[in-house]
Design a protein around this motif. Structure first.
Motif, PDB file in Angstrom:
ATOM      1  N   GLY A 175     -84.888 -76.184  76.550  1.00  0.00           N
ATOM      2  CA  GLY A 175     -85.138 -75.008  75.722  1.00  0.00           C
ATOM      3  C   GLY A 175     -83.893 -74.554  74.995  1.00  0.00           C
ATOM      4  N   ASP A 176     -82.686 -74.836  75.503  1.00  0.00           N
ATOM      5  CA  ASP A 176     -81.478 -74.505  74.796  1.00  0.00           C
ATOM      6  C   ASP A 176     -81.257 -75.517  73.680  1.00  0.00           C
ATOM      7  OD1 ASP A 176     -81.184 -72.444  76.498  1.00  0.00           O
ATOM      8  OD2 ASP A 176     -79.630 -73.373  77.741  1.00  0.00           O
ATOM      9  N   PHE A 177     -80.307 -75.210  72.769  1.00  0.00           N
ATOM     10  CA  PHE A 177     -80.118 -76.031  71.580  1.00  0.00           C
ATOM     11  C   PHE A 177     -79.734 -77.472  71.910  1.00  0.00           C
ATOM     12  CE2 PHE A 177     -77.061 -77.883  68.611  1.00  0.00           C
ATOM     13  CZ  PHE A 177     -77.958 -78.155  67.602  1.00  0.00           C
ATOM     14  N   MET A 178     -80.475 -78.386  71.319  1.00  0.00           N
ATOM     15  CA  MET A 178     -80.143 -79.801  71.432  1.00  0.00           C
ATOM     16  C   MET A 178     -80.988 -80.571  70.431  1.00  0.00           C
ATOM     17  SD  MET A 178     -81.844 -80.418  75.197  1.00  0.00           S
ATOM     18  CE  MET A 178     -80.809 -79.137  75.891  1.00  0.00           C
ATOM     19  N   ASP A 179     -80.422 -81.654  69.878  1.00  0.00           N
ATOM     20  CA  ASP A 179     -81.225 -82.452  68.949  1.00  0.00           C
ATOM     21  C   ASP A 179     -81.385 -83.899  69.410  1.00  0.00           C
ATOM     22  OD1 ASP A 179     -78.926 -83.855  68.269  1.00  0.00           O
ATOM     23  OD2 ASP A 179     -78.636 -82.813  66.381  1.00  0.00           O
ATOM     24  N   TYR A 180     -80.706 -84.293  70.488  1.00  0.00           N
ATOM     25  CA  TYR A 180     -80.887 -85.602  71.108  1.00  0.00           C
ATOM     26  C   TYR A 180     -80.629 -86.773  70.161  1.00  0.00           C
ATOM     27  CZ  TYR A 180     -83.272 -82.633  74.493  1.00  0.00           C
ATOM     28  OH  TYR A 180     -83.573 -81.642  75.373  1.00  0.00           O
ATOM     29  N   GLY A 181     -79.856 -86.534  69.109  1.00  0.00           N
ATOM     30  CA  GLY A 181     -79.542 -87.618  68.178  1.00  0.00           C
ATOM     31  C   GLY A 181     -80.566 -87.837  67.091  1.00  0.00           C
ATOM     32  N   PHE A 182     -81.532 -86.919  66.945  1.00  0.00           N
ATOM     33  CA  PHE A 182     -82.555 -87.043  65.910  1.00  0.00           C
ATOM     34  C   PHE A 182     -82.134 -86.319  64.635  1.00  0.00           C
ATOM     35  CE2 PHE A 182     -85.219 -87.624  69.723  1.00  0.00           C
ATOM     36  CZ  PHE A 182     -85.887 -88.788  69.363  1.00  0.00           C
ATOM     37  N   ARG A 240     -83.420-100.234  76.263  1.00  0.00           N
ATOM     38  CA  ARG A 240     -83.560-100.637  74.855  1.00  0.00           C
ATOM     39  C   ARG A 240     -82.625 -99.866  73.943  1.00  0.00           C
ATOM     40  NH1 ARG A 240     -83.213-102.321  70.822  1.00  0.00           N
ATOM     41  NH2 ARG A 240     -84.667-103.159  69.296  1.00  0.00           N
ATOM     42  N   TYR A 241     -82.444 -98.573  74.201  1.00  0.00           N
ATOM     43  CA  TYR A 241     -81.690 -97.747  73.269  1.00  0.00           C
ATOM     44  C   TYR A 241     -80.499 -97.023  73.882  1.00  0.00           C
ATOM     45  CZ  TYR A 241     -86.002 -98.579  70.733  1.00  0.00           C
ATOM     46  OH  TYR A 241     -87.065 -99.188  70.130  1.00  0.00           O
ATOM     47  N   GLY A 242     -80.244 -97.234  75.169  1.00  0.00           N
ATOM     48  CA  GLY A 242     -79.121 -96.565  75.795  1.00  0.00           C
ATOM     49  C   GLY A 242     -79.267 -95.061  75.835  1.00  0.00           C
ATOM     50  N   ALA A 243     -80.502 -94.557  75.842  1.00  0.00           N
ATOM     51  CA  ALA A 243     -80.730 -93.107  75.821  1.00  0.00           C
ATOM     52  C   ALA A 243     -80.226 -92.473  77.108  1.00  0.00           C
ATOM     53  CB  ALA A 243     -82.214 -92.810  75.633  1.00  0.00           C
ATOM     54  N   PRO A 244     -79.548 -91.325  77.011  1.00  0.00           N
ATOM     55  CA  PRO A 244     -79.075 -90.625  78.208  1.00  0.00           C
ATOM     56  C   PRO A 244     -80.219 -89.894  78.899  1.00  0.00           C
ATOM     57  CG  PRO A 244     -78.466 -89.410  76.243  1.00  0.00           C
ATOM     58  CD  PRO A 244     -79.111 -90.677  75.776  1.00  0.00           C
ATOM     59  N   PRO A 245     -80.009 -89.426  80.139  1.00  0.00           N
ATOM     60  CA  PRO A 245     -81.097 -88.841  80.934  1.00  0.00           C
ATOM     61  C   PRO A 245     -81.820 -87.672  80.266  1.00  0.00           C
ATOM     62  CG  PRO A 245     -79.224 -89.318  82.328  1.00  0.00           C
ATOM     63  CD  PRO A 245     -78.774 -89.584  80.933  1.00  0.00           C
ATOM     64  N   LEU A 246     -81.079 -86.727  79.697  1.00  0.00           N
ATOM     65  CA  LEU A 246     -81.751 -85.572  79.101  1.00  0.00           C
ATOM     66  C   LEU A 246     -82.634 -85.964  77.924  1.00  0.00           C
ATOM     67  CD1 LEU A 246     -79.301 -82.528  79.127  1.00  0.00           C
ATOM     68  CD2 LEU A 246     -81.494 -82.765  80.289  1.00  0.00           C
ATOM     69  N   PHE A 299     -86.639 -85.450  77.714  1.00  0.00           N
ATOM     70  CA  PHE A 299     -87.270 -84.806  76.563  1.00  0.00           C
ATOM     71  C   PHE A 299     -88.379 -85.682  75.987  1.00  0.00           C
ATOM     72  CE2 PHE A 299     -87.350 -84.511  71.878  1.00  0.00           C
ATOM     73  CZ  PHE A 299     -87.827 -83.221  71.731  1.00  0.00           C
ATOM     74  N   LEU A 300     -88.080 -86.966  75.792  1.00  0.00           N
ATOM     75  CA  LEU A 300     -89.081 -87.877  75.232  1.00  0.00           C
ATOM     76  C   LEU A 300     -90.278 -88.026  76.165  1.00  0.00           C
ATOM     77  CD1 LEU A 300     -86.713 -90.671  73.851  1.00  0.00           C
ATOM     78  CD2 LEU A 300     -88.023 -89.019  72.503  1.00  0.00           C
ATOM     79  N   ALA A 301     -90.010 -88.094  77.461  1.00  0.00           N
ATOM     80  CA  ALA A 301     -91.108 -88.218  78.424  1.00  0.00           C
ATOM     81  C   ALA A 301     -91.994 -86.980  78.398  1.00  0.00           C
ATOM     82  CB  ALA A 301     -90.551 -88.454  79.823  1.00  0.00           C
ATOM     83  N   GLU A 302     -91.393 -85.812  78.230  1.00  0.00           N
ATOM     84  CA  GLU A 302     -92.195 -84.589  78.142  1.00  0.00           C
ATOM     85  C   GLU A 302     -93.070 -84.609  76.895  1.00  0.00           C
ATOM     86  OE1 GLU A 302     -89.471 -81.348  78.354  1.00  0.00           O
ATOM     87  OE2 GLU A 302     -88.994 -81.671  80.472  1.00  0.00           O
ATOM     88  N   GLN A 303     -92.555 -85.202  75.789  1.00  0.00           N
ATOM     89  CA  GLN A 303     -93.366 -85.342  74.578  1.00  0.00           C
ATOM     90  C   GLN A 303     -94.539 -86.292  74.824  1.00  0.00           C
ATOM     91  OE1 GLN A 303     -92.142 -83.609  71.505  1.00  0.00           O
ATOM     92  NE2 GLN A 303     -91.031 -82.728  73.221  1.00  0.00           N
ATOM     93  N   ALA A 304     -94.254 -87.376  75.528  1.00  0.00           N
ATOM     94  CA  ALA A 304     -95.263 -88.430  75.706  1.00  0.00           C
ATOM     95  C   ALA A 304     -96.285 -88.095  76.792  1.00  0.00           C
ATOM     96  CB  ALA A 304     -94.576 -89.750  76.035  1.00  0.00           C
ATOM     97  N   LEU A 309     -77.040 -88.847  86.960  1.00  0.00           N
ATOM     98  CA  LEU A 309     -77.770 -87.858  87.759  1.00  0.00           C
ATOM     99  C   LEU A 309     -77.254 -86.450  87.501  1.00  0.00           C
ATOM    100  CD1 LEU A 309     -78.015 -89.829  91.123  1.00  0.00           C
ATOM    101  CD2 LEU A 309     -79.896 -89.298  89.563  1.00  0.00           C
ATOM    102  N   ARG A 310     -75.971 -86.323  87.238  1.00  0.00           N
ATOM    103  CA  ARG A 310     -75.385 -84.999  87.031  1.00  0.00           C
ATOM    104  C   ARG A 310     -76.006 -84.301  85.833  1.00  0.00           C
ATOM    105  NH1 ARG A 310     -69.874 -86.157  86.090  1.00  0.00           N
ATOM    106  NH2 ARG A 310     -69.888 -86.932  88.236  1.00  0.00           N
ATOM    107  N   GLN A 311     -76.378 -85.073  84.816  1.00  0.00           N
ATOM    108  CA  GLN A 311     -76.967 -84.458  83.626  1.00  0.00           C
ATOM    109  C   GLN A 311     -78.334 -83.855  83.918  1.00  0.00           C
ATOM    110  OE1 GLN A 311     -78.368 -86.444  79.726  1.00  0.00           O
ATOM    111  NE2 GLN A 311     -76.179 -86.131  79.390  1.00  0.00           N
ATOM    112  N   LEU A 312     -78.974 -84.299  84.985  1.00  0.00           N
ATOM    113  CA  LEU A 312     -80.313 -83.798  85.333  1.00  0.00           C
ATOM    114  C   LEU A 312     -80.268 -82.649  86.337  1.00  0.00           C
ATOM    115  CD1 LEU A 312     -82.139 -87.238  85.667  1.00  0.00           C
ATOM    116  CD2 LEU A 312     -82.358 -85.588  83.797  1.00  0.00           C
ATOM    117  N   ASP A 313     -79.089 -82.295  86.834  1.00  0.00           N
ATOM    118  CA  ASP A 313     -78.978 -81.191  87.803  1.00  0.00           C
ATOM    119  C   ASP A 313     -79.150 -79.842  87.118  1.00  0.00           C
ATOM    120  OD1 ASP A 313     -78.610 -82.921  89.865  1.00  0.00           O
ATOM    121  OD2 ASP A 313     -76.416 -82.876  89.759  1.00  0.00           O
TER     122      ASP A 313
END
Length: 654
Positions: free
Chosen positions: A12-19, A575-581, A585-590, A650-654
């Motif tokens: 919910g806080d600001f982030m664009d995840y590289g998009f 495939r894309y080296g995506a980080p955990p967050l 985010f993508l999994a929540e979309q899907a 794992l730290r990014q998901l805490d």
């Protein structure tokens, strides 16, 4: 690498995840009515801004319209285009969106077909068209000079000094990975488009202002050009073309707009539409740059011109939902036709790989354990097809069912019926007496249903298969799949080992569709009925006793999590080296309608813990065919230290 702009790890806080959110507009224009056209452009810029687009592109010569002909030599038209460009700049200065509009510009005693890049009341730069067509219905050479004929690198325009030339790239001042280049219509159709050089020099997004008319067959060819150029350049490609209201005299335009990313069409306009159109999509710059870094051939093109970089500040993007679709099953094509084509090709790769191993070893027999589950069923189908192809008797395939402490009547009956309908050699070895003896030998209480209890059974089965293969001079065909290898859901030196592993790069979600495809396209009706029973059986190693009703008690997905989630995590990480967050985010979309966010995060943590801790099993895998872009072979796609730590992830998901 592109900055993911994550300022907090809380959803919910600001982030664009590289998009980057881009838009392509198709306005309904009037030929030579620049004021009307400017009004349309201003309206569509406002619409794109409201949709939180960061960059919007318009068709070629959109301020004047493309089909003005000899009117381009009229002073009135050229001056009116500049007047309306000033109006567009002025009326959009309060909107933080990069707009790319087309118009004719006079410079160096020539007229150039140009793209003007504007942002918040400023002109960032002017890019002239590089290649000017003068064939068939195109007469542009009559009016315009190619960009190579420009004598100056900047021009005075509307009281401003603006960079001018085909050597301009536009770069976000906070993140150099966000960089775009521009080409105009014909530039894309030449043997080596300017965008190829732009991409090599850093452009991750490519824009094309076009006025491509419609003739039979051109639509699909144009579509393929955009797709292929985005794929070759590891880039996003945003294309838009003149609409139906520019049709005049002998040419008709359809208003074709496309947004493509690395060969995939993300969004596409409706052609021959009589209304203004605006398509939007997010381009994943992070994944594009990751692919570029992995592809050692990308930077081999050294003979490239120098580019000037124009820095600007891109509007922030605070994502809640994506315009682009996120596929919940990224390994499985959503189209039934493409899915069938994919399954057929995978089946051919598996059988061809196994056939080569048999030709090389001159082996005449195969030994395969049949559990009544998905993986061993697929492996048997592949082995039968291979033996048929090689002209070897199916009876030379020794299929072995090995009931243990967790075997249920359902899976046992599936095994027997499947082997019978396939016409292979059938063997049955009850492993329970040998396991009990082994418990006694090592001093293990058979009432303690722990990991030792389970793995003794898995290793006993593998020992039987290996020894039987030695006895008859055959090969043990492995049945484990990619998902199990990713999670380490296999017994070391048990089902982990074989002499050739035909399923090793096929994820569980795809195994299901391969078995279903075989049921519908490969086998006879009797075998097809058995395959459907297997598909209806819960996934289980069957190493723990059944419940009181005799049903499967040990269900894999209850223990390690849903395979559809783990396959999704695996795909985006590998495939894309995506980080955990970003994966979260993508999994929540899907999967937003299927799993709560906290459930997705729980299983994502499980995925990382298991993926890192179980690498030692993947470091000594048997051979097996690579069938897709993702493989965990230690000799090919994935070379990871067995003792790497997962803490950073794992730290990014805490």
């Amino acid at each position: 690498m592109v900055n993911l702009k994550i300022t907090s790890t809380k959803t919910g806080d600001f982030m664009d995840y590289g998009f980057i959110r881009v838009a392509a507009a198709v306005p309904g224009l009037r030929v030579a009515d620049c004021a009307y056209n400017a009004e349309k452009i201003i309206e569509l810029i406002a619409r794109a801004y409201e949709k939180e687009s960061q960059i919007v592109v318009f068709p070629e010569l959109c301020i004047s319209a493309y089909t003005c002909g000899d009117l381009f030599h009229q002073e009135m038209l050229l001056e009116e285009c500049l007047t309306q460009l000033e109006r567009i700049i002025s009326e959009t200065r309060d909107k933080n969106i990069v707009s790319i509009v087309g118009l004719p510009i006079r410079a160096d005693s020539q007229i150039f077909n140009c793209a003007a890049v504007i942002l918040k009341g400023e002109i960032l730069g002017i890019v002239p068209k590089a290649y000017i067509p003068g064939y068939s219905e195109f007469y542009e050479e009559r009016w315009f000079a190619p960009g190579s004929k420009a004598l100056t690198s900047s021009i005075r325009l509307l009281g401003r000094q603006a960079a001018f030339g085909t050597d301009l790239l536009f770069r976000d001042e906070n993140d150099g990975g966000i960089c775009f280049g521009i080409e105009i219509c014909e530039d894309l159709w030449v043997p080596v488009p300017p965008s190829s050089y732009q991409a090599v020099c850093g452009a991750s997004i490519l824009f094309n202002l076009s006025a491509s008319n419609e003739v039979i067959g051109k639509y699909e060819y144009r579509r393929q050009l955009v797709r292929q150029q985005s794929a070759r350049c590891f880039a996003g490609y945003v294309y838009t073309s003149a609409g139906i209201y520019e049709s005049t005299t002998d040419v008709v335009f359809g208003g074709h707009a496309l947004i493509s990313e690395y060969g995939t069409i993300l969004s596409e306009s409706e052609r021959f539409c009589d209304e203004d159109q605006l398509i939007c999509a997010e381009i994943d710059v992070q994944r594009l740059l990751n692919d570029r870094c992995k592809n050692t051939s990308f930077m081999e093109l050294q003979q490239k011109p120098d580019y000037r970089f124009i820095d600007f500040k891109l509007r922030d993007l605070d994502l809640e939902r994506l315009e682009r679709a996120v596929d919940a099953l990224p390994f499985v094509p959503s189209s039934p036709e493409k899915r069938d084509e994919r399954c057929s090709e995978i089946f051919s790769i598996q059988t061809s790989g196994l056939a080569k191993r048999y030709r090389h070893t001159a082996a005449q027999y195969a030994v395969i354990g049949i559990s009544g589950g998905l993986d061993s069923t697929l492996a048997l189908l592949v082995t039968v097809k291979t033996f048929d192809m090689l002209g070897l008797p199916r009876k030379n395939i020794i299929a072995v069912t090995m009931p243990g402490f967790g075997t249920t009547n359902a899976t046992y009956n599936n095994s027997i019926e499947l082997m019978d309908t396939m016409g292979v050699g059938i063997r049955e070895v009850d492993i329970r007496p040998a396991c009990l003896q082994h418990f006694k030998d090592i001093g293990h209480d058979a009432e303690i249903l722990d990991i030792t209890y389970e793995n003794v059974q898995a290793r006993e089965r593998t020992q039987i298969l290996m020894d039987m293969a030695n006895k008859i001079g055959g090969l043990v065909i492995g049945t484990g799949d990619l998902s199990e290898l990713a999670l380490g859901w296999c017994t070391y030196n048990g089902d982990h080992m074989s002499m050739y592993a035909v399923n090793c790069s096929i994820p569980k979600t795809l195994v299901k569709f391969l078995v279903l495809w075989a049921a519908e396209n490969v086998v006879d009706e009797r075998t097809s009925n058995v395959l459907r029973k297997v598909l209806d059986t819960p996934i289980s190693p069957e190493l723990l006793p059944p419940d009181k009703s005799g049903e499967i008690k040990q269900k894999t997905e209850d223990i390690v999590g849903p395979y559809e989630l783990h396959d999704f995590f695996l795909y985006h990480m590998m495939r894309y080296g995506a980080p955990p967050l970003k994966i979260l985010f993508l999994a929540e979309q899907a999967f937003g309608n299927s799993y709560r966010p906290e459930v997705i995060k729980k299983w994502l943590k499980v995925f990382y813990k298991r993926f890192f801790s179980q690498q030692f099993k993947r470091s000594c895998l048997p051979d097996g065919p690579k069938v897709g872009t993702i493989s965990l072979s230690p000799r090919g796609d994935w070379r990871m230290p067995s003792d790497a730590c997962a803490e950073v992830w794992l730290r990014q998901l805490d």
